[in-house]
Design a protein around this motif. Structure first.
Motif, PDB file in Angstrom:
ATOM      1  N   ALA A  40      39.564   8.126  26.165  1.00  0.00           N
ATOM      2  CA  ALA A  40      40.564   9.157  26.889  1.00  0.00           C
ATOM      3  C   ALA A  40      40.230   9.847  28.151  1.00  0.00           C
ATOM      4  N   ASP A  41      41.178  10.154  28.885  1.00  0.00           N
ATOM      5  CA  ASP A  41      40.561  10.585  30.162  1.00  0.00           C
ATOM      6  C   ASP A  41      39.879  11.879  30.101  1.00  0.00           C
ATOM      7  N   PRO A  42      39.292  12.082  30.813  1.00  0.00           N
ATOM      8  CA  PRO A  42      38.001  13.520  30.210  1.00  0.00           C
ATOM      9  C   PRO A  42      38.964  14.317  31.434  1.00  0.00           C
ATOM     10  N   GLY A  43      39.730  14.281  32.323  1.00  0.00           N
ATOM     11  CA  GLY A  43      39.959  15.088  33.139  1.00  0.00           C
ATOM     12  C   GLY A  43      39.922  14.178  34.910  1.00  0.00           C
ATOM     13  N   LEU A  44      40.264  13.757  34.990  1.00  0.00           N
ATOM     14  CA  LEU A  44      40.019  12.568  36.290  1.00  0.00           C
ATOM     15  C   LEU A  44      40.733  13.346  37.403  1.00  0.00           C
ATOM     16  N   ALA A  45      41.857  13.758  36.503  1.00  0.00           N
ATOM     17  CA  ALA A  45      43.395  13.412  37.223  1.00  0.00           C
ATOM     18  C   ALA A  45      43.512  15.556  37.153  1.00  0.00           C
ATOM     19  N   LEU A  46      42.970  16.116  36.870  1.00  0.00           N
ATOM     20  CA  LEU A  46      43.148  17.534  36.574  1.00  0.00           C
ATOM     21  C   LEU A  46      41.663  18.711  37.863  1.00  0.00           C
ATOM     22  N   ASP A  47      42.530  19.682  38.723  1.00  0.00           N
ATOM     23  CA  ASP A  47      41.833  20.558  38.388  1.00  0.00           C
ATOM     24  C   ASP A  47      41.875  22.063  38.240  1.00  0.00           C
ATOM     25  N   ARG A  48      40.998  22.359  38.562  1.00  0.00           N
ATOM     26  CA  ARG A  48      40.593  24.044  38.362  1.00  0.00           C
ATOM     27  C   ARG A  48      38.754  24.163  38.770  1.00  0.00           C
ATOM     28  N   PRO A  49      39.122  25.373  39.376  1.00  0.00           N
ATOM     29  CA  PRO A  49      38.094  26.180  39.475  1.00  0.00           C
ATOM     30  C   PRO A  49      36.948  26.360  38.185  1.00  0.00           C
ATOM     31  N   LEU A  50      35.592  26.167  38.775  1.00  0.00           N
ATOM     32  CA  LEU A  50      34.196  26.278  37.690  1.00  0.00           C
ATOM     33  C   LEU A  50      34.418  27.706  37.348  1.00  0.00           C
ATOM     34  N   GLY A  51      33.545  28.245  35.792  1.00  0.00           N
ATOM     35  CA  GLY A  51      33.607  28.957  35.579  1.00  0.00           C
ATOM     36  C   GLY A  51      33.506  31.148  36.278  1.00  0.00           C
ATOM     37  N   ILE A  52      32.390  30.456  36.823  1.00  0.00           N
ATOM     38  CA  ILE A  52      32.186  31.806  37.955  1.00  0.00           C
ATOM     39  C   ILE A  52      31.422  31.454  39.210  1.00  0.00           C
ATOM     40  N   PRO A  53      32.253  31.964  40.219  1.00  0.00           N
ATOM     41  CA  PRO A  53      31.241  32.601  41.447  1.00  0.00           C
ATOM     42  C   PRO A  53      30.078  31.617  40.991  1.00  0.00           C
ATOM     43  N   ALA A  54      29.116  31.074  42.730  1.00  0.00           N
ATOM     44  CA  ALA A  54      27.856  31.155  42.844  1.00  0.00           C
ATOM     45  C   ALA A  54      26.974  31.625  42.588  1.00  0.00           C
ATOM     46  N   SER A  55      27.829  32.831  43.958  1.00  0.00           N
ATOM     47  CA  SER A  55      27.453  34.171  43.370  1.00  0.00           C
ATOM     48  C   SER A  55      26.830  35.091  42.478  1.00  0.00           C
ATOM     49  N   ALA A  56      27.550  35.031  41.205  1.00  0.00           N
ATOM     50  CA  ALA A  56      27.806  35.356  40.401  1.00  0.00           C
ATOM     51  C   ALA A  56      26.733  34.560  38.902  1.00  0.00           C
ATOM     52  N   ALA A  57      26.790  33.223  39.245  1.00  0.00           N
ATOM     53  CA  ALA A  57      25.425  32.509  38.409  1.00  0.00           C
ATOM     54  C   ALA A  57      24.385  32.769  38.719  1.00  0.00           C
ATOM     55  N   LEU A  58      24.156  32.547  40.689  1.00  0.00           N
ATOM     56  CA  LEU A  58      22.557  33.690  41.220  1.00  0.00           C
ATOM     57  C   LEU A  58      21.785  34.775  40.479  1.00  0.00           C
ATOM     58  N   GLY A  59      23.059  35.356  40.263  1.00  0.00           N
ATOM     59  CA  GLY A  59      23.115  36.939  39.957  1.00  0.00           C
ATOM     60  C   GLY A  59      22.793  37.268  38.184  1.00  0.00           C
ATOM     61  N   LEU A  60      23.300  36.773  37.205  1.00  0.00           N
ATOM     62  CA  LEU A  60      23.193  36.065  36.290  1.00  0.00           C
ATOM     63  C   LEU A  60      21.340  35.568  35.582  1.00  0.00           C
ATOM     64  N   LEU A  61      21.300  34.371  36.979  1.00  0.00           N
ATOM     65  CA  LEU A  61      19.684  33.637  36.738  1.00  0.00           C
ATOM     66  C   LEU A  61      18.806  34.848  36.984  1.00  0.00           C
ATOM     67  N   ALA A  62      18.628  35.930  37.908  1.00  0.00           N
ATOM     68  CA  ALA A  62      18.149  36.765  38.556  1.00  0.00           C
ATOM     69  C   ALA A  62      17.485  37.356  37.652  1.00  0.00           C
ATOM     70  N   ASP A  63      19.018  38.251  36.651  1.00  0.00           N
ATOM     71  CA  ASP A  63      18.787  38.710  35.755  1.00  0.00           C
ATOM     72  C   ASP A  63      17.681  39.241  34.952  1.00  0.00           C
ATOM     73  N   ARG A  64      17.993  37.394  34.589  1.00  0.00           N
ATOM     74  CA  ARG A  64      16.803  37.217  33.708  1.00  0.00           C
ATOM     75  C   ARG A  64      15.616  36.589  33.827  1.00  0.00           C
ATOM     76  N   GLY A  65      15.761  36.608  35.488  1.00  0.00           N
ATOM     77  CA  GLY A  65      13.700  36.199  36.008  1.00  0.00           C
ATOM     78  C   GLY A  65      13.502  34.885  35.985  1.00  0.00           C
ATOM     79  N   LEU A  66      15.000  34.183  36.437  1.00  0.00           N
ATOM     80  CA  LEU A  66      14.876  32.727  36.575  1.00  0.00           C
ATOM     81  C   LEU A  66      14.761  31.864  37.681  1.00  0.00           C
ATOM     82  N   LEU A  67      15.253  32.907  39.064  1.00  0.00           N
ATOM     83  CA  LEU A  67      15.009  33.108  40.324  1.00  0.00           C
ATOM     84  C   LEU A  67      13.826  33.133  40.542  1.00  0.00           C
TER      85      LEU A  67
END
Length: 381
Positions: free
Chosen positions: A144-171
């Motif tokens: 089954a095609d896993p989604g090779l023809a599809l395009d969608r943005p990643l769930g959150i921006p890079a800045s948001a992901a880094l912020g969440l990681l920093a909030d938990r002391g993971l950076l």
């Protein structure tokens, strides 16, 4: 070989299957085929017992320097090439030559490529051609095609992901001093892992975290699938997702050596063993036997942690055995009800909640736990 989980499945919980994606820069090798077939069979079988969501986002593979640096090289060296007429082998050979030249790329020249891939889902024409070829090969294989023809943005921006990681002391963030950003797993005894380089370019783990962190919910269990060479990164990924409250399991698959050698596809050595070449190999088997035989080989013979090299004669024997199984099943008569299959699949379910593809294939070949009924063959063909 690793199967790990924080806890067993909850009743009615959704299983989120997240295999590592593949950069569309080379043909599908036996290692890729093994991962794709394990994932496909796991999803199809497990979905008969529990809700399953397969997570595949091309941007986790294209918003990386690994892809964009090669594509910039193609723009510089072959600006007028019509990529729609190229074969997977021809593009892959360029990829191998590119890495053999030990390229040194000015990081600033990739900024526009990465931004375009992240913001709009842009894929170089050579990459789009590769994705089209993969889709055709997987369709022939019955995956089954896993989604090779599809395009969608990643769930959150890079800045948001880094912020969440920093909030938990993971950076460990050295950006204020012109340095890189490291994912800090030292609290678990794990080494630092670069997440963003001093040049501002992301490691492949950051797009994965951007995709998966927003998906975390109490009623979901995540199954992370990767090859053994990525186990250290995926142990860290497992820990980080768990820190955000996710229920996580890991499935690591061994790579498939070719001619006795296990190496990254960027170094070549896969000629004669790519999926396109396997599907085009001369033989008398029909499509159903090809599909079943490939699964018998890659999920049954090449077990989860197998160190066996790829062997074409053994694959041919598996396809021949598949043809005999299909012929025998056609003469068997009436099949048991679907409930019989589901009861058998439940006995093959692992603690994290997925059906083990190897145990399922072994049961099919033995005919003891599950007879080769049409319902079961539908999972394989």
């Amino acid at each position: 070989m690793t199967v790990d989980a924080t806890a067993g499945p909850r009743a009615g919980a959704e299983l989120v299957v997240a295999p590592v994606t593949i950069t569309p820069t080379k043909p599908l090798t036996p290692t890729h085929v093994k991962g794709l077939l394990w994932t496909d069979l796991l999803v199809k079988a497990s979905s008969r017992l529990t809700p399953v969501r397969l997570v595949w986002n091309n941007r986790t593979a294209t918003v990386t320097a690994q892809s964009t640096a090669f594509w910039r090289h193609l723009d510089l060296t072959e600006p007028d090439t019509d990529w729609s007429a190229e074969t997977a082998l021809a593009i892959g050979e360029r990829y191998v030559r590119y890495h053999a030249g030990r390229p040194r790329t000015d990081p600033r020249t990739l900024d526009a490529y990465l931004s375009r891939a992240d913001d709009t889902g842009w894929v170089h024409p050579a990459g789009r051609r590769m994705l089209d070829l993969w889709r055709a090969e997987l369709d022939l294989l019955g995956v089954a095609d896993p989604g090779l023809a599809l395009d969608r943005p990643l769930g959150i921006p890079a800045s948001a992901a880094l912020g969440l990681l920093a909030d938990r002391g993971l950076l460990l963030d050295h950006r204020p001093y012109g340095g890189p950003v490291h994912l800090d797993g030292t609290r678990w005894g794990l080494p630092l892992r670069r997440l963003v380089g001093a040049d501002g370019h992301p490691n492949y783990l950051l797009p994965i975290l951007r995709e998966l962190i927003p998906m975390i919910r109490p009623d979901r269990t995540f199954l992370l699938i990767c090859d053994d060479d990525l186990t250290a990164d995926y142990v860290l990924l497992h820990r980080v997702l768990t820190e955000f409250g996710a229920r996580v399991a890991r499935l690591s698959l061994s790579r498939v050596p070719i001619a006795g050698t296990t190496r990254s596809s960027r170094y070549g050595g896969w000629s004669g063993a790519t999926l396109g070449e396997l599907s085009a190999a001369a033989g008398s088997a029909d499509r159903a036997a090809y599909r079943l035989g490939m699964r018998l080989y890659f999920t049954g013979t090449l077990q989860r942690g197998s160190a066996q090299p790829f062997r074409m004669p053994l694959l041919r024997r598996c396809v021949g055995r598949a043809a005999r199984l299909l012929d025998a099943a056609a003469d068997r008569g009436a099949a048991p009800a679907d409930r019989t299959l589901d009861e058998a699949l439940a006995r093959l379910r692992t603690r994290p909640g997925y059906v083990d593809p190897y145990r399922l294939t072994a049961s099919l070949l033995g005919g003891r736990v599950i007879p080769p009924t049409p319902q079961l063959r539908a999972l394989y063909t």
